[in-house]
Each structure stands twice: as structure tokens, then as C-alpha cells.
Design a protein around this motif. Structure first.
Motif, PDB file in Angstrom:
ATOM      1  N   MET A   1       0.830  -1.056  -0.015  1.00 20.26           N
ATOM      2  CA  MET A   1      -0.162  -0.156  -0.003  1.00 20.26           C
ATOM      3  C   MET A   1       0.813   1.181   0.036  1.00 20.26           C
ATOM      4  SD  MET A   1      -2.792   1.255   2.911  1.00 20.26           S
ATOM      5  CE  MET A   1      -4.103   0.085   2.199  1.00 20.26           C
ATOM      6  N   THR A   2       0.511   1.886  -0.883  1.00 22.82           N
ATOM      7  CA  THR A   2       1.357   3.449  -0.966  1.00 22.82           C
ATOM      8  C   THR A   2       0.661   4.329  -0.105  1.00 22.82           C
ATOM      9  OG1 THR A   2       1.948   3.131  -3.288  1.00 22.82           O
ATOM     10  CG2 THR A   2       2.155   5.341  -2.423  1.00 22.82           C
ATOM     11  N   ARG A   3       1.393   5.114   0.923  1.00 21.23           N
ATOM     12  CA  ARG A   3       0.644   6.032   2.117  1.00 21.23           C
ATOM     13  C   ARG A   3       1.463   7.267   1.630  1.00 21.23           C
ATOM     14  NH1 ARG A   3      -1.940   5.543   6.572  1.00 21.23           N
ATOM     15  NH2 ARG A   3      -1.616   6.955   8.255  1.00 21.23           N
ATOM     16  N   PHE A   4       0.507   8.427   1.826  1.00 22.50           N
ATOM     17  CA  PHE A   4       0.934   9.741   1.972  1.00 22.50           C
ATOM     18  C   PHE A   4       0.505  10.270   3.345  1.00 22.50           C
ATOM     19  CE2 PHE A   4       0.592   9.156  -2.557  1.00 22.50           C
ATOM     20  CZ  PHE A   4       1.891   9.697  -3.000  1.00 22.50           C
ATOM     21  N   GLU A 135     -13.449   6.564   2.115  1.00 22.19           N
ATOM     22  CA  GLU A 135     -12.691   5.497   1.440  1.00 22.19           C
ATOM     23  C   GLU A 135     -13.730   4.537   0.360  1.00 22.19           C
ATOM     24  OE1 GLU A 135     -10.739   1.130   3.361  1.00 22.19           O
ATOM     25  OE2 GLU A 135     -11.970   2.558   4.588  1.00 22.19           O
ATOM     26  N   THR A 136     -13.214   4.467  -0.663  1.00 22.38           N
ATOM     27  CA  THR A 136     -13.722   3.591  -1.860  1.00 22.38           C
ATOM     28  C   THR A 136     -12.843   3.429  -2.891  1.00 22.38           C
ATOM     29  OG1 THR A 136     -15.673   3.722  -3.234  1.00 22.38           O
ATOM     30  CG2 THR A 136     -14.533   5.684  -3.240  1.00 22.38           C
ATOM     31  N   GLU A 159      -7.725   2.175  -6.704  1.00 23.18           N
ATOM     32  CA  GLU A 159      -8.367   0.802  -5.810  1.00 23.18           C
ATOM     33  C   GLU A 159      -7.926   0.957  -4.475  1.00 23.18           C
ATOM     34  OE1 GLU A 159      -7.862  -3.983  -5.903  1.00 23.18           O
ATOM     35  OE2 GLU A 159      -6.934  -2.686  -7.397  1.00 23.18           O
ATOM     36  N   GLY A 160      -9.058   0.940  -3.651  1.00 24.93           N
ATOM     37  CA  GLY A 160      -8.659   1.026  -2.098  1.00 24.93           C
ATOM     38  C   GLY A 160      -8.247   2.285  -1.708  1.00 24.93           C
ATOM     39  N   ALA A 161      -8.700   3.285  -2.163  1.00 20.33           N
ATOM     40  CA  ALA A 161      -8.284   4.780  -1.898  1.00 20.33           C
ATOM     41  C   ALA A 161      -8.918   5.021  -0.731  1.00 20.33           C
ATOM     42  CB  ALA A 161      -8.698   5.742  -2.913  1.00 20.33           C
ATOM     43  N   LYS A 162      -8.181   5.732   0.180  1.00 16.38           N
ATOM     44  CA  LYS A 162      -8.792   6.219   1.421  1.00 16.38           C
ATOM     45  C   LYS A 162      -8.217   7.499   1.847  1.00 16.38           C
ATOM     46  CE  LYS A 162      -9.694   5.139   6.342  1.00 16.38           C
ATOM     47  NZ  LYS A 162      -9.682   4.116   7.634  1.00 16.38           N
ATOM     48  N   THR A 163      -8.788   8.516   2.256  1.00 13.97           N
ATOM     49  CA  THR A 163      -8.145   9.832   2.730  1.00 13.97           C
ATOM     50  C   THR A 163      -8.956   9.996   4.171  1.00 13.97           C
ATOM     51  OG1 THR A 163     -10.153  10.988   1.733  1.00 13.97           O
ATOM     52  CG2 THR A 163      -7.792  10.864   0.374  1.00 13.97           C
ATOM     53  N   THR A 178      -4.024   7.400   1.188  1.00 16.85           N
ATOM     54  CA  THR A 178      -3.562   6.038   0.748  1.00 16.85           C
ATOM     55  C   THR A 178      -4.245   5.297  -0.417  1.00 16.85           C
ATOM     56  OG1 THR A 178      -4.934   4.787   2.132  1.00 16.85           O
ATOM     57  CG2 THR A 178      -2.971   5.455   3.313  1.00 16.85           C
ATOM     58  N   VAL A 179      -3.731   4.466  -1.133  1.00 13.15           N
ATOM     59  CA  VAL A 179      -4.188   3.658  -2.018  1.00 13.15           C
ATOM     60  C   VAL A 179      -3.732   2.390  -2.210  1.00 13.15           C
ATOM     61  CG1 VAL A 179      -2.667   4.558  -4.123  1.00 13.15           C
ATOM     62  CG2 VAL A 179      -4.856   3.850  -4.605  1.00 13.15           C
ATOM     63  N   ALA A 180      -4.436   1.251  -2.433  1.00 13.16           N
ATOM     64  CA  ALA A 180      -3.862  -0.082  -2.418  1.00 13.16           C
ATOM     65  C   ALA A 180      -3.122  -0.142  -3.868  1.00 13.16           C
ATOM     66  CB  ALA A 180      -5.017  -1.012  -2.501  1.00 13.16           C
TER      67      ALA A 180
END
Length: 362
Positions: A1-4, A135-136, A159-163, A178-180
Motif C-alpha cells: 500500500m502506498t501511503r502519504f 474510502e472507496t 483501488e482501495g483509496a482512503k483519505t 492511501t491507495v492499494a
């Protein structure tokens, strides 16, 4: 998962409510509506036209935290932008953003991406700490491409984006993006996974097979391409928001920003005016005033507070002749102007091109 971690010509406008749903907790005193802790969450907003251009903005339902502990949650019926003919006219008719469940025949995602409900809310905790999250899965389609099925027209998938944001104290503001997996339409035609750069670099894509969001006279699908930049939201003014969406003395923000520059060309390859489109996905913020201190959490159980009145609905329409005021980057839309007809922009472009052709032939 990439995370900012971390100007439109106005026609009649359709707008959306700030829906407040659910109350919980034992707090009995409401926070101040204008200066107290608050959070906001918006799943998708769009602005067409570069800074200083007369374009349009579309803002979907925005959640605002209540004045008593509880949350405001986006309804499950919002599964795409646009969702009706009015929004479709505003959006220009070509683009579509999918962000919820879908039927098998309308699947806009690559294989393996599941159908899911979004989870978008703005909340005030029992401690009066404001939080928000979105998240969606997001899919950006360009129906101008003329694919036989929705996924053929998909250009970008998060895909799997969340703020998310939380404002626990002036010294403890947190935000995360983040985003998967990230999918992009490749030169060969298929959707492929691409890495998301870390830090502040963002993702820069050139010459995507992506057209303008709406019809432009003499635009040719074979010669028109777009550049796309995907970055994280780092400043409050980068959000596309209504006036009712406010900051505070201390504010945390998160979200994805998609900036598209479409290089429109005709069948002979002659350049027509570029079209700028800005999209914010999962825009969230929380704010607290100076001197804010979270309250101690109450004991389990307790009485349920009655929610104090909050502004829960934007006026149902607008008619005016002047362009609305905006922030420094044109991102702010006055409360009550949640939707401005982007078709005005495309009509202006067509008129300009017609005048050029007439001048050239004379």
C-alpha cells in the motif's frame, strides 16, 4: 500500500444537501457552529476551466460533522458522478466517475477489483475531536472513447483509496492519503498497474488517450490527447468546496487531486484551445479553534444527546448573471452554487472557434 501522510457564467444551478445523520455520545452542550471544532467530507468534486477561465463546478453531497457527538454519512445512492441528466450536462457528457457498487454489466474496473460501498463521513467524537474519512474505489471513464463496455472507457482507477483527517489538538493534527493499487490506461489499450511516487512528487502522465469532458466543435478523437497529474491535497484552498465548508485556526486536509490538461486537436492535427479539468476525490478536512482541548470521554452508556440544529441543506437552486467569487485558485463555490453548468464553457469554446473560422475564411 502506498501511503502519504500529511469563473463561471452562471445558469440555473442544482445543488445538494449537507446531510447530517446519526447522533451518539453523552455530550450535552453543542459546539459553536461558526468557530467550534468541525469536519467535512466530500467524495468527488469537479471544476472545468483553468484559473480565470469561465467554466463550471460540480460539488457532490458534502458531509458536515454535527454540533453534538455523532456523524454525517454519505448515502449509498451516490455511486457515480454524474448521477442524472442535470449533472451530466454540467460535467460535459463525456466523463464519468464511478465510486460505489456496480452491476456486472456496468463494471468500470479491471478484473479483480471488487464491487464495494463507499464509506464517507464527517464526525464529532464524544471528546469533541472532529474527524472525517472517505474510502472507496474510484474509476474515471471517458465515454468519448466509444468502448463496447464501461471498462473499455476507463482511464484511471484508484483501488482501495482512503483519505482521513483528525484534529485532536493544535499540536496534534493528522491526515493520511492511501491507495492499494493505481491503474492507468496504457498505450497498448489495456489497464495496467503503475507505482505511485512517494513524497511530494505525485504522478505525471503524458499523452493519455483521454478527451475533453464535453463536446467541442471539430475535436477529433484520434488526435486529441491529455496530460494528467495525480497529487495529494496539502492545502485547504486546493479543495473544491462550498462556502459553508470552512477552515479554522488549525486545519488538517487530505484528498486526491486529478489535474487534466486536454490538448484538443482537429482531424488535421491543428490545435484547438486546451481544456483544463480539476477533480478532487475524497476531499476531507477538520478544523479546531485556538485553545481547543478535547474533553474526557464519558462513561460507557449514558444518555443520548439530542442533536442541535445545523445547516443541513444547501438552497435548491440559483439564478444569476454574475460569476461567483472564488478563492485564490478558483476552488471555492459559494454556498447555494453547488453546481454550475459547465456546458457554458463548451458553448463558449464552440463560439470562439466559429468566429476564428469565419475570420480566417473572410
Amino acid at each position: 500500500m502506498t501511503r502519504f501522510v500529511t469563473k463561471a457564467a452562471v445558469l440555473t444551478a442544482a445543488v445538494f444537501p449537507l446531510v447530517s445523520m446519526g447522533v451518539a455520545g453523552a455530550q450535552t452542550q453543542a459546539v459553536d457552529e461558526k468557530t467550534g471544532p468541525v469536519s467535512f467530507a466530500n467524495i468527488a468534486s469537479v471544476r472545468i476551466g483553468a484559473d480565470g477561465q469561465r467554466g463550471g463546478a460540480l460539488i457532490t453531497e458534502t458531509q458536515r460533522s454535527p454540533l453534538l457527538p455523532g456523524q454525517s454519512k454519505l448515502g449509498a445512492d451516490r455511486v457515480s458522478v454524474p448521477k442524472d441528466d442535470g449533472e451530466r450536462a454540467t460535467f460535459g457528457g463525456h466523463y464519468r466517475i464511478d465510486l460505489g457498487r456496480y452491476s456486472a454489466s456496468q463494471n468500470p474496473y479491471p478484473p479483480g477489483v471488487p464491487s464495494r460501498d463507499h464509506d464517507v463521513f464527517a464526525a464529532l467524537q464524544a471528546t469533541t475531536v472532529p474527524t472525517a474519512a472517505a474510502e472507496t474505489n474510484y474509476a474515471l471513464q471517458d465515454n468519448w472513447q466509444g468502448g463496447t463496455k464501461p471498462s473499455d472507457n476507463t482511464v484511471l482507477v484508484l483501488e482501495g483509496a482512503k483519505t482521513s483527517v483528525e484534529c485532536a489538538s493544535p499540536a496534534k493534527l493528522s491526515s493520511a492519503t492511501t491507495v492499494a493499487r493505481l491503474w492507468v490506461r496504457q498505450a497498448g489499450g489495456g489497464l495496467g498497474i503503475v507505482p505511485v511516487p512517494g513524497g511530494t512528487a505525485g504522478l505525471q502522465l503524458k499523452n493519455l488517450r483521454l478527451g475533453p469532458p464535453g463536446d467541442i466543435a471539430n475535436a477529433d478523437r484520434a488526435t486529441t490527447v491529455s496530460d494528467l497529474a495525480l497529487t495529494r491535497i496539502t492545502a485547504f484552498d486546493q479543495l473544491i468546496r462550498q462556502d459553508g465548508w470552512r477552515a479554522g485556526d488549525f486545519t488538517a486536509v487530505a484528498g486526491w487531486r486529478v489535474e487534466i490538461t486536454t490538448h484538443v486537436k482537429d482531424a488535421q492535427g491543428a490545435a484547438l484551445p486546451d481544456v483544463k479539468t480539476n477533480i478532487v476525490l475524497g476531499g476531507v478536512s477538520c478544523s479546531i479553534p485556538k485553545g481547543f482541548a478535547a474533553k474526557a470521554a464519558g462513561p460507557a452508556g449514558g444518555t443520548t444527546a439530542t442533536q442541535a440544529a445545523v445547516p443541513t441543506q444547501v438552497p435548491a437552486g440559483y439564478l444569476g448573471a454574475a460569476a461567483p467569487a472564488t478563492g485564490s485558485d478558483g476552488s471555492r463555490v459559494p454556498l447555494g452554487l453547488g453546481l454550475l453548468f459547465g456546458g457554458v464553457f463548451f458553448a463558449a469554446v464552440a463560439l470562439l472557434l466559429g468566429r476564428r473560422r469565419k475570420t480566417g475564411s473572410g
